[in-house]
Scaffold this active site. Sequence first.
Site, PDB file in Angstrom:
ATOM      1  N   ASP A   1       0.839  -1.202   0.000  1.00  0.00           N
ATOM      2  CA  ASP A   1       0.000   0.000   0.000  1.00  0.00           C
ATOM      3  C   ASP A   1       0.878   1.258   0.000  1.00  0.00           C
ATOM      4  OD1 ASP A   1      -2.436   1.325  -0.124  1.00  0.00           O
ATOM      5  OD2 ASP A   1      -2.673   1.408   2.062  1.00  0.00           O
ATOM      6  N   ILE A   2       1.918   1.244  -0.828  1.00  0.00           N
ATOM      7  CA  ILE A   2       2.789   2.411  -0.923  1.00  0.00           C
ATOM      8  C   ILE A   2       2.073   3.507  -1.700  1.00  0.00           C
ATOM      9  CG2 ILE A   2       4.956   3.304  -1.876  1.00  0.00           C
ATOM     10  CD1 ILE A   2       6.199   0.578  -1.341  1.00  0.00           C
TER      11      ILE A   2
END
Length: 303
Positions: free
Chosen positions: A160-161
Amino acid sequence: MPSPAAPGALAVPNLRGSGASNTSRASVESNYTIIKELGEGKFGQVKEVLRTGTKQRFAWKQVTSEKDPYYKVELEILGNLEHEGIIGVVEAYTQEGVVDMVLELCKISLQFDIDSRFEPAPMGGKKQYVRPSSWDIASTMLQIFSAVAFLHESQVAHRDIKPDNVLLSTGERWKLADFGLASRFKSGSYMEEVVGTQPFKAPEVEKGYYTEKCDVYSTGVLFIALATGKEWWRPENLEDETAKEKAIALMAPETWKDLELGHGAWEFAESMVSLEPERSHAEDALQNPWLVRKHSGGCCAVS
């Protein structure tokens, strides 16, 4: 998917970092004074706190295990991985379905930094994005990829960058945060859970068959946002023809030439958002010629 905690305390083993330890929630509440609310995420609240008897400030993240099915994974990963580019956990405790984590306090998110760079146009009208210098962009990307490469070497994918999950520490270093969707993986095997945030989610994630390279894709979209002030969506994921045309134009070599970031910036972006298997590994991205050249041409070095 991890199951929610049963009532009672869940000690987190092997917490690392400066002063890291296991403690009780009562201890957390008695040892810290709440300064202000920092925000509310998808699973809970984050507050700035002051440690009693000191001038040390931290972030206190409190979530409910019922809302956050991944909390055990986040605690295990943050408690056992230590890197200068990863948010540090100081104390953690779980009791009666409530998870408390005392974390390193950071100043702003990369998303906040990007948003703050929009300034009014000289003659009015739509605000213009004043991007960082090419050296600052390269320095930021180098710091992020240093953390990503470390995660992948440790067989952890963040998944979930995005700019909201990259925080600037009080030591002026960008750090990966919010490991609520992170996962351990085995080399040569594939992850299947469909998680992440659009437009940063790699296309193969939607198919439920992907590797840690999904993080490289996300970091590539982040790079585009940092360089242009715009979120980039894959054209094939858009139905509106005007939106498709804008997405194609945003990733056109001519557009990147006009950005004046120097030769190789477009190629760097393209190497990250390419489809697998052509996409770079995190270690390869760290050695990208544009990234190395731009950063080494600056005044400072990243430790």
